[in-house]
Design a protein around this motif. Sequence first.
Motif, PDB file in Angstrom:
ATOM      1  N   ALA A 213       0.604  -0.996  -4.776  1.00  0.00           N
ATOM      2  CA  ALA A 213       1.170  -0.187  -5.720  1.00  0.00           C
ATOM      3  C   ALA A 213       1.597  -0.840  -6.948  1.00  0.00           C
ATOM      4  O   ALA A 213       1.773  -2.053  -6.983  1.00  0.00           O
ATOM      5  CB  ALA A 213       2.501   0.657  -5.347  1.00  0.00           C
TER       6      ALA A 213
ATOM      7  N   TYR B  86      -7.521   5.047 -11.661  1.00  0.00           N
ATOM      8  CA  TYR B  86      -6.586   4.136 -11.451  1.00  0.00           C
ATOM      9  C   TYR B  86      -6.320   3.534 -10.232  1.00  0.00           C
ATOM     10  O   TYR B  86      -5.193   3.357  -9.763  1.00  0.00           O
ATOM     11  CB  TYR B  86      -4.885   4.920 -11.930  1.00  0.00           C
ATOM     12  CG  TYR B  86      -5.180   5.821 -13.137  1.00  0.00           C
ATOM     13  CD1 TYR B  86      -4.746   7.178 -13.043  1.00  0.00           C
ATOM     14  CD2 TYR B  86      -5.218   5.291 -14.369  1.00  0.00           C
ATOM     15  CE1 TYR B  86      -4.760   8.085 -14.251  1.00  0.00           C
ATOM     16  CE2 TYR B  86      -5.400   6.113 -15.323  1.00  0.00           C
ATOM     17  CZ  TYR B  86      -5.152   7.272 -15.457  1.00  0.00           C
ATOM     18  OH  TYR B  86      -5.181   8.194 -16.436  1.00  0.00           O
ATOM     19  N   GLY B  87      -7.373   3.513  -9.450  1.00  0.00           N
ATOM     20  CA  GLY B  87      -7.341   2.687  -8.283  1.00  0.00           C
ATOM     21  C   GLY B  87      -7.041   3.634  -6.894  1.00  0.00           C
ATOM     22  O   GLY B  87      -6.813   3.027  -5.941  1.00  0.00           O
ATOM     23  N   PHE B  88      -6.821   4.788  -7.309  1.00  0.00           N
ATOM     24  CA  PHE B  88      -6.355   5.745  -5.987  1.00  0.00           C
ATOM     25  C   PHE B  88      -7.749   6.275  -5.211  1.00  0.00           C
ATOM     26  O   PHE B  88      -8.636   6.259  -5.980  1.00  0.00           O
ATOM     27  CB  PHE B  88      -5.667   7.095  -6.720  1.00  0.00           C
ATOM     28  CG  PHE B  88      -4.206   6.716  -7.000  1.00  0.00           C
ATOM     29  CD1 PHE B  88      -3.950   6.558  -8.446  1.00  0.00           C
ATOM     30  CD2 PHE B  88      -3.320   6.727  -5.970  1.00  0.00           C
ATOM     31  CE1 PHE B  88      -2.548   6.065  -8.762  1.00  0.00           C
ATOM     32  CE2 PHE B  88      -1.944   6.515  -6.424  1.00  0.00           C
ATOM     33  CZ  PHE B  88      -1.577   6.116  -7.690  1.00  0.00           C
ATOM     34  N   GLU B  89      -7.462   6.474  -4.003  1.00  0.00           N
ATOM     35  CA  GLU B  89      -8.468   6.996  -3.257  1.00  0.00           C
ATOM     36  C   GLU B  89      -7.746   8.217  -2.434  1.00  0.00           C
ATOM     37  O   GLU B  89      -6.440   8.086  -2.128  1.00  0.00           O
ATOM     38  CB  GLU B  89      -9.050   6.064  -2.490  1.00  0.00           C
ATOM     39  CG  GLU B  89      -8.246   5.223  -1.627  1.00  0.00           C
ATOM     40  CD  GLU B  89      -9.395   4.052  -1.030  1.00  0.00           C
ATOM     41  OE1 GLU B  89     -10.115   3.311  -1.512  1.00  0.00           O
ATOM     42  OE2 GLU B  89      -8.428   3.449  -0.003  1.00  0.00           O
TER      43      GLU B  89
ATOM     44  N   PRO C 242       0.713  -1.173  -0.008  1.00  0.00           N
ATOM     45  CA  PRO C 242      -0.015  -0.061   0.172  1.00  0.00           C
ATOM     46  C   PRO C 242       0.802   1.291  -0.052  1.00  0.00           C
ATOM     47  O   PRO C 242       1.860   1.342   0.412  1.00  0.00           O
ATOM     48  CB  PRO C 242      -0.771  -0.112   1.297  1.00  0.00           C
ATOM     49  CG  PRO C 242       0.062  -0.966   2.239  1.00  0.00           C
ATOM     50  CD  PRO C 242       0.766  -1.774   1.305  1.00  0.00           C
TER      51      PRO C 242
ATOM     52  N   LYS D 257      -4.065   7.718  -1.338  1.00  0.00           N
ATOM     53  CA  LYS D 257      -3.543   6.274  -1.017  1.00  0.00           C
ATOM     54  C   LYS D 257      -3.810   5.320  -2.169  1.00  0.00           C
ATOM     55  O   LYS D 257      -4.735   5.672  -3.004  1.00  0.00           O
ATOM     56  CB  LYS D 257      -4.642   5.752   0.340  1.00  0.00           C
ATOM     57  CG  LYS D 257      -4.385   6.816   1.472  1.00  0.00           C
ATOM     58  CD  LYS D 257      -4.876   6.283   2.780  1.00  0.00           C
ATOM     59  CE  LYS D 257      -4.706   6.940   3.902  1.00  0.00           C
ATOM     60  NZ  LYS D 257      -5.126   6.555   5.259  1.00  0.00           N
ATOM     61  N   LYS D 258      -3.402   4.078  -2.092  1.00  0.00           N
ATOM     62  CA  LYS D 258      -3.826   3.085  -2.812  1.00  0.00           C
ATOM     63  C   LYS D 258      -3.346   1.823  -2.430  1.00  0.00           C
ATOM     64  O   LYS D 258      -2.193   1.632  -1.801  1.00  0.00           O
ATOM     65  CB  LYS D 258      -2.968   3.100  -4.368  1.00  0.00           C
ATOM     66  CG  LYS D 258      -3.379   2.215  -5.384  1.00  0.00           C
ATOM     67  CD  LYS D 258      -2.702   2.451  -6.564  1.00  0.00           C
ATOM     68  CE  LYS D 258      -3.280   1.417  -7.785  1.00  0.00           C
ATOM     69  NZ  LYS D 258      -2.274   1.690  -9.091  1.00  0.00           N
TER      70      LYS D 258
ATOM     71  N   ASP E  88       2.605   3.594 -11.389  1.00  0.00           N
ATOM     72  CA  ASP E  88       2.253   4.383 -10.631  1.00  0.00           C
ATOM     73  C   ASP E  88       3.280   5.396 -10.206  1.00  0.00           C
ATOM     74  O   ASP E  88       3.344   6.453  -9.761  1.00  0.00           O
ATOM     75  CB  ASP E  88       1.870   3.930  -9.137  1.00  0.00           C
ATOM     76  CG  ASP E  88       0.373   3.147  -9.440  1.00  0.00           C
ATOM     77  OD1 ASP E  88       0.332   2.383  -8.529  1.00  0.00           O
ATOM     78  OD2 ASP E  88      -0.414   3.524 -10.392  1.00  0.00           O
TER      79      ASP E  88
ATOM     80  N   LYS F 209     -12.869   8.156  -4.166  1.00  0.00           N
ATOM     81  CA  LYS F 209     -12.486   7.319  -5.039  1.00  0.00           C
ATOM     82  C   LYS F 209     -12.123   7.920  -6.472  1.00  0.00           C
ATOM     83  O   LYS F 209     -12.725   8.961  -6.829  1.00  0.00           O
ATOM     84  CB  LYS F 209     -13.242   6.110  -5.153  1.00  0.00           C
ATOM     85  CG  LYS F 209     -13.099   5.400  -4.075  1.00  0.00           C
ATOM     86  CD  LYS F 209     -13.968   4.113  -4.153  1.00  0.00           C
ATOM     87  CE  LYS F 209     -14.118   3.051  -3.016  1.00  0.00           C
ATOM     88  NZ  LYS F 209     -12.993   2.778  -2.209  1.00  0.00           N
TER      89      LYS F 209
END
Lengths: 112, 112
Positions: free
Chosen positions: B81, B61-64, B18, B77-78, B85, B58
């Motif tokens: 990784a 690319y899966g980031f929040e 993470p 955060k993700k 990225d 959210k």
Amino acid sequence: EAGVAQSPRYKIIEKRQSVAFWCNPISGHATLYWYQQILGQGPKLLIQFQNNGVVDDSQLPKDRFSAERLKGVDSTLKIQPAKLEDSAVYLCASSFDRGRAFFGQGTRLTVV
Amino acid sequence: AQSVAQPEDQVNVAEGNPLTVKCTYSVSGNPYLFWYVQYPNRGLQFLLKYITGDNLVKGSYGFEAEFNKSQTSFHLKKPSALVSDSALYFCAVRDVDDKIIFGKGTRLHILP
């Protein structure tokens, strides 16, 4: 949807010469921003337009930089005369109704 | 005056682990917060924004990002990784005059 268009992509000039950058924002976006990004730093706001009026230009070095947004659409940023420390990427962005800013690819200026 | 702080110049994370990229802000009124990513020789790409509502936002690319009003933070955060990225990440805040102010950026290195 067409993005923010900037030209040229790259420019090399000698110090004391003049240079101009052009930006065409996304259609309908009333707010237009010009940023200067020096290598390794975050973008620094130079000037902000709302339609064809200037909202903020407090960090624009007005002795050498000028910008206009005639007709509230596209915009030009000019530097005259250029200094070595003006070498940077100049980013244009636009936004609609306090939404996120959409950025162009930028113009990389090298002053030699 | 409004400001954004990114306390880390660089963050190194092993692929699959993470990741967290930190951001704190100072702004009068309710904050409009953004995260952007920049790849080499590219403009700024929008990841996500917080305006109001759920504290966990959210994005692409899966980031929040987690908004914390008491700590005036908006950390990116993700959960897992990817090497892809690896890039330069900027936190930004929009003030009441619609100025968008950027942090200095954090370089994220994902190690294979």
